[in-house]
Design a protein around this motif. Structure first.
Motif, PDB file in Angstrom:
ATOM      1  N   GLU A 142       0.853  -1.193   0.000  1.00  0.00           N
ATOM      2  CA  GLU A 142       0.000   0.000   0.000  1.00  0.00           C
ATOM      3  C   GLU A 142       0.887   1.240   0.000  1.00  0.00           C
ATOM      4  OE1 GLU A 142      -2.751   1.522   3.373  1.00  0.00           O
ATOM      5  OE2 GLU A 142      -3.976   0.160   2.144  1.00  0.00           O
ATOM      6  N   ALA A 143       0.560   2.184  -0.854  1.00  0.00           N
ATOM      7  CA  ALA A 143       1.350   3.407  -0.967  1.00  0.00           C
ATOM      8  C   ALA A 143       0.411   4.588  -1.176  1.00  0.00           C
ATOM      9  CB  ALA A 143       2.339   3.300  -2.125  1.00  0.00           C
ATOM     10  N   ARG A 144       0.950   5.778  -0.937  1.00  0.00           N
ATOM     11  CA  ARG A 144       0.185   7.007  -1.161  1.00  0.00           C
ATOM     12  C   ARG A 144       0.868   7.819  -2.252  1.00  0.00           C
ATOM     13  NH1 ARG A 144      -3.638   9.579   1.586  1.00  0.00           N
ATOM     14  NH2 ARG A 144      -3.350   8.147   3.355  1.00  0.00           N
ATOM     15  N   VAL A 145       0.062   8.289  -3.226  1.00  0.00           N
ATOM     16  CA  VAL A 145       0.614   9.099  -4.302  1.00  0.00           C
ATOM     17  C   VAL A 145       0.959  10.479  -3.742  1.00  0.00           C
ATOM     18  CG1 VAL A 145       0.241  10.073  -6.591  1.00  0.00           C
ATOM     19  CG2 VAL A 145      -0.779   7.860  -5.998  1.00  0.00           C
ATOM     20  N   ALA A 146       2.260  10.773  -3.671  1.00  0.00           N
ATOM     21  CA  ALA A 146       2.704  12.032  -3.076  1.00  0.00           C
ATOM     22  C   ALA A 146       2.671  13.185  -4.069  1.00  0.00           C
ATOM     23  CB  ALA A 146       4.121  11.876  -2.516  1.00  0.00           C
ATOM     24  N   ARG A 147       3.028  12.898  -5.315  1.00  0.00           N
ATOM     25  CA  ARG A 147       3.044  13.946  -6.339  1.00  0.00           C
ATOM     26  C   ARG A 147       3.158  13.294  -7.713  1.00  0.00           C
ATOM     27  NH1 ARG A 147       7.461  13.733  -3.516  1.00  0.00           N
ATOM     28  NH2 ARG A 147       6.696  15.340  -2.107  1.00  0.00           N
ATOM     29  N   ALA A 148       2.890  14.109  -8.737  1.00  0.00           N
ATOM     30  CA  ALA A 148       3.077  13.668 -10.116  1.00  0.00           C
ATOM     31  C   ALA A 148       4.057  14.639 -10.765  1.00  0.00           C
ATOM     32  CB  ALA A 148       1.752  13.658 -10.866  1.00  0.00           C
ATOM     33  N   ARG A 149       5.083  14.101 -11.428  1.00  0.00           N
ATOM     34  CA  ARG A 149       6.052  14.984 -12.081  1.00  0.00           C
ATOM     35  C   ARG A 149       6.637  14.304 -13.310  1.00  0.00           C
ATOM     36  NH1 ARG A 149      11.593  14.342 -10.557  1.00  0.00           N
ATOM     37  NH2 ARG A 149      11.973  12.619  -9.090  1.00  0.00           N
ATOM     38  N   GLU A 178       5.470  11.452 -17.564  1.00  0.00           N
ATOM     39  CA  GLU A 178       4.727  11.696 -16.327  1.00  0.00           C
ATOM     40  C   GLU A 178       4.834  10.481 -15.404  1.00  0.00           C
ATOM     41  OE1 GLU A 178       1.093  14.600 -16.231  1.00  0.00           O
ATOM     42  OE2 GLU A 178       0.782  13.104 -17.801  1.00  0.00           O
ATOM     43  N   THR A 179       5.107  10.767 -14.154  1.00  0.00           N
ATOM     44  CA  THR A 179       5.360   9.684 -13.199  1.00  0.00           C
ATOM     45  C   THR A 179       4.821  10.050 -11.822  1.00  0.00           C
ATOM     46  OG1 THR A 179       7.412   9.117 -14.362  1.00  0.00           O
ATOM     47  CG2 THR A 179       7.165   8.283 -12.115  1.00  0.00           C
ATOM     48  N   TRP A 180       4.254   9.038 -11.155  1.00  0.00           N
ATOM     49  CA  TRP A 180       3.871   9.220  -9.751  1.00  0.00           C
ATOM     50  C   TRP A 180       5.081   8.985  -8.860  1.00  0.00           C
ATOM     51  CZ3 TRP A 180      -0.989   5.612  -9.877  1.00  0.00           C
ATOM     52  CH2 TRP A 180      -2.122   6.366 -10.235  1.00  0.00           C
ATOM     53  N   GLU A 181       5.211   9.821  -7.851  1.00  0.00           N
ATOM     54  CA  GLU A 181       6.096   9.516  -6.734  1.00  0.00           C
ATOM     55  C   GLU A 181       5.203   9.029  -5.599  1.00  0.00           C
ATOM     56  OE1 GLU A 181       8.673  12.545  -5.352  1.00  0.00           O
ATOM     57  OE2 GLU A 181       9.826  12.700  -7.217  1.00  0.00           O
ATOM     58  N   VAL A 182       5.509   7.863  -5.061  1.00  0.00           N
ATOM     59  CA  VAL A 182       4.675   7.306  -4.002  1.00  0.00           C
ATOM     60  C   VAL A 182       5.505   7.082  -2.741  1.00  0.00           C
ATOM     61  CG1 VAL A 182       3.153   6.212  -5.687  1.00  0.00           C
ATOM     62  CG2 VAL A 182       5.032   4.891  -4.695  1.00  0.00           C
ATOM     63  N   GLU A 183       4.810   7.115  -1.607  1.00  0.00           N
ATOM     64  CA  GLU A 183       5.455   6.902  -0.314  1.00  0.00           C
ATOM     65  C   GLU A 183       4.818   5.710   0.382  1.00  0.00           C
ATOM     66  OE1 GLU A 183       4.789  10.642   1.556  1.00  0.00           O
ATOM     67  OE2 GLU A 183       6.386  11.685   0.435  1.00  0.00           O
ATOM     68  N   VAL A 194       6.103   5.344 -10.203  1.00  0.00           N
ATOM     69  CA  VAL A 194       5.134   4.630 -11.039  1.00  0.00           C
ATOM     70  C   VAL A 194       4.950   5.425 -12.327  1.00  0.00           C
ATOM     71  CG1 VAL A 194       2.817   3.652 -11.173  1.00  0.00           C
ATOM     72  CG2 VAL A 194       3.938   3.855  -8.943  1.00  0.00           C
ATOM     73  N   PRO A 195       5.570   4.999 -13.442  1.00  0.00           N
ATOM     74  CA  PRO A 195       5.394   5.698 -14.724  1.00  0.00           C
ATOM     75  C   PRO A 195       3.940   5.666 -15.164  1.00  0.00           C
ATOM     76  CG  PRO A 195       7.237   4.154 -14.804  1.00  0.00           C
ATOM     77  CD  PRO A 195       6.473   3.860 -13.543  1.00  0.00           C
ATOM     78  N   ALA A 196       3.559   6.622 -16.015  1.00  0.00           N
ATOM     79  CA  ALA A 196       2.175   6.735 -16.464  1.00  0.00           C
ATOM     80  C   ALA A 196       1.639   5.436 -17.043  1.00  0.00           C
ATOM     81  CB  ALA A 196       2.054   7.870 -17.483  1.00  0.00           C
ATOM     82  N   ASP A 197       2.489   4.707 -17.801  1.00  0.00           N
ATOM     83  CA  ASP A 197       2.002   3.474 -18.423  1.00  0.00           C
ATOM     84  C   ASP A 197       1.867   2.323 -17.435  1.00  0.00           C
ATOM     85  OD1 ASP A 197       4.648   2.939 -17.970  1.00  0.00           O
ATOM     86  OD2 ASP A 197       5.119   2.333 -20.024  1.00  0.00           O
ATOM     87  N   GLY A 250      17.898   4.940  -3.384  1.00  0.00           N
ATOM     88  CA  GLY A 250      16.701   5.013  -2.534  1.00  0.00           C
ATOM     89  C   GLY A 250      15.409   5.044  -3.321  1.00  0.00           C
ATOM     90  N   ILE A 251      15.416   4.364  -4.478  1.00  0.00           N
ATOM     91  CA  ILE A 251      14.268   4.403  -5.390  1.00  0.00           C
ATOM     92  C   ILE A 251      13.770   2.988  -5.677  1.00  0.00           C
ATOM     93  CG2 ILE A 251      13.548   4.955  -7.750  1.00  0.00           C
ATOM     94  CD1 ILE A 251      15.430   7.340  -7.647  1.00  0.00           C
ATOM     95  N   VAL A 252      12.450   2.863  -5.788  1.00  0.00           N
ATOM     96  CA  VAL A 252      11.819   1.580  -6.100  1.00  0.00           C
ATOM     97  C   VAL A 252      10.907   1.764  -7.306  1.00  0.00           C
ATOM     98  CG1 VAL A 252      10.351  -0.271  -5.260  1.00  0.00           C
ATOM     99  CG2 VAL A 252      11.868   0.920  -3.674  1.00  0.00           C
ATOM    100  N   ALA A 253      11.086   0.959  -8.336  1.00  0.00           N
ATOM    101  CA  ALA A 253      10.199   0.982  -9.501  1.00  0.00           C
ATOM    102  C   ALA A 253       8.974   0.133  -9.186  1.00  0.00           C
ATOM    103  CB  ALA A 253      10.926   0.451 -10.734  1.00  0.00           C
ATOM    104  N   CYS A 254       7.804   0.727  -9.362  1.00  0.00           N
ATOM    105  CA  CYS A 254       6.552   0.048  -8.975  1.00  0.00           C
ATOM    106  C   CYS A 254       5.561   0.014 -10.134  1.00  0.00           C
ATOM    107  CB  CYS A 254       5.907   0.755  -7.794  1.00  0.00           C
ATOM    108  SG  CYS A 254       6.939   0.893  -6.332  1.00  0.00           S
ATOM    109  N   SER A 255       4.582  -0.856  -9.998  1.00  0.00           N
ATOM    110  CA  SER A 255       3.516  -0.944 -10.988  1.00  0.00           C
ATOM    111  C   SER A 255       2.166  -1.100 -10.289  1.00  0.00           C
ATOM    112  CB  SER A 255       3.736  -2.128 -11.934  1.00  0.00           C
ATOM    113  OG  SER A 255       2.607  -2.299 -12.776  1.00  0.00           O
TER     114      SER A 255
END
Length: 314
Positions: free
Chosen positions: A34-41, A48-53, A64-67, A97-102
């Motif tokens: 479970e994660a929370r979408v912190a921002r889109a950049r 376009e990509t989500w940053e999640v925490e 999380v990339p747009a696709d 410190g980065i995780v690629a997610c889907s």
């Protein structure tokens, strides 16, 4: 000196001593985090990509990339900032410190389950995730987003979509189409107008849900929103529970027109109506009179106008 453990000491779990523990577990076992979408950049070639925490892994950023968002094509991904989502861990870059997610992986699993469980004509509940100018985005279960166009989503005539729907609100819908081959689900909100009948002059208690320009919008029943005129000097506050009188009701056109109910104001409106009727009668008599004595009209003076008590008894 590094404090990284290869295995957790006896009596402890890796997550107790290392925030990366839950991340590695999720990737190893394919579990959903479970994660929370912190921002889109916008990020380089990813677009376009989500940053999640993650609550279970503070300080680690998921991307999380747009696709990989699992959203319908054309959905504005920044509209989901702040939303809690489920993701699968695809790749780990511990150094950065980065995780690629889907999220797409999670949605595909949910979609497969839904397609097996639902059928056309079935009523189900959905959660409002986002309200746009021309459509409403509903989560029908497990993160599966169905887009409902304004024509089908607008339950009350003349009411803006963002007044009709509130983010995180529950909406009951009916499944209108189900294509298992194309893995497509279509739904429409259930029409609430078939359940209710209101008569002209009836007094209703409603909740003020919005004030826009010259109109105030009042929710009188779930999904049924009426419109009353708003004038300078009126004091309507969102959430107020007030009484309104039905001016007109048309369930086929999904129209409910109201006026604020106030006994004194109602009496004044009736007196004005009586005076207007008397003036029209006097005008007709004047046009048809042919000589003779001047016809005495029935126009009320201030002294002869009915009192509030007399009007309300009428």
């Amino acid at each position: 000196m590094s404090n990284d453990f290869i295995l957790a000491p006896e009596g402890l779990q890796m997550r107790d001593i290392d925030v990366w523990g839950p991340i590695y577990d999720a990737k190893t076992y394919g579990t959903i985090m479970e994660a929370r979408v912190a921002r889109a950049r916008w990020i380089g070639t990813q677009g376009e990509t989500w940053e999640v925490e993650f609550d279970d892994a503070p300080g680690i950023t998921g991307l999380v990339p747009a696709d990989q968002t699992g959203l319908p094509e054309g959905t504005p991904i920044n509209a989901f900032v702040g939303s809690v989502i489920g993701v699968k861990v695809m790749e780990i870059d511990r150094k950065e410190g980065i995780v690629a997610c889907s999220r797409k992986e999670v949605v595909n699993i949910s979609l497969s389950k839904l397609i097996r469980q639902i059928e056309v004509g079935q009523e189900i509940s959905s959660l409002v995730k986002f309200v746009g100018e021309r459509s409403v985005y509903l989560d029908v279960g497990g993160g599966v987003i169905v887009v409902v166009a304004a024509k089908q989503a607008r339950l009350s005539d003349g009411v803006p979509l963002d007044v009709q729907y509130r983010r995180s609100g529950i909406v009951n819908v009916i499944v209108t189409d189900l294509n298992k081959e194309e893995r497509r689900i279509e739904v429409e909100p259930i029409d609430p107008w078939e359940k209710w009948t209101f008569s002209r002059g009836e007094i209703l208690t409603g909740t003020v849900v919005a004030v826009r320009d010259t109109a105030v919008f009042i929710s009188v029943k779930p999904g049924v929103i009426g419109i009353a005129p708003y004038k300078v000097g009126d004091e309507f506050i969102h959430g107020d529970r007030l009484e309104f009188q039905v001016n007109s009701f048309n369930p086929k056109k999904r129209k409910l027109r109201l006026v604020e109910w106030n006994p004194r104001k109602a009496g004044q409106r009736k007196r004005e109506k009586y005076r207007a009727q008397a003036r029209r009668k006097a005008a007709r008599q004047s046009r048809t009179a042919k000589g003779g004595e001047k016809i005495i009209t029935g126009v009320f003076s201030n002294k002869t106008a009915p009192s509030d008590e007399e009007v309300l008894k009428d």
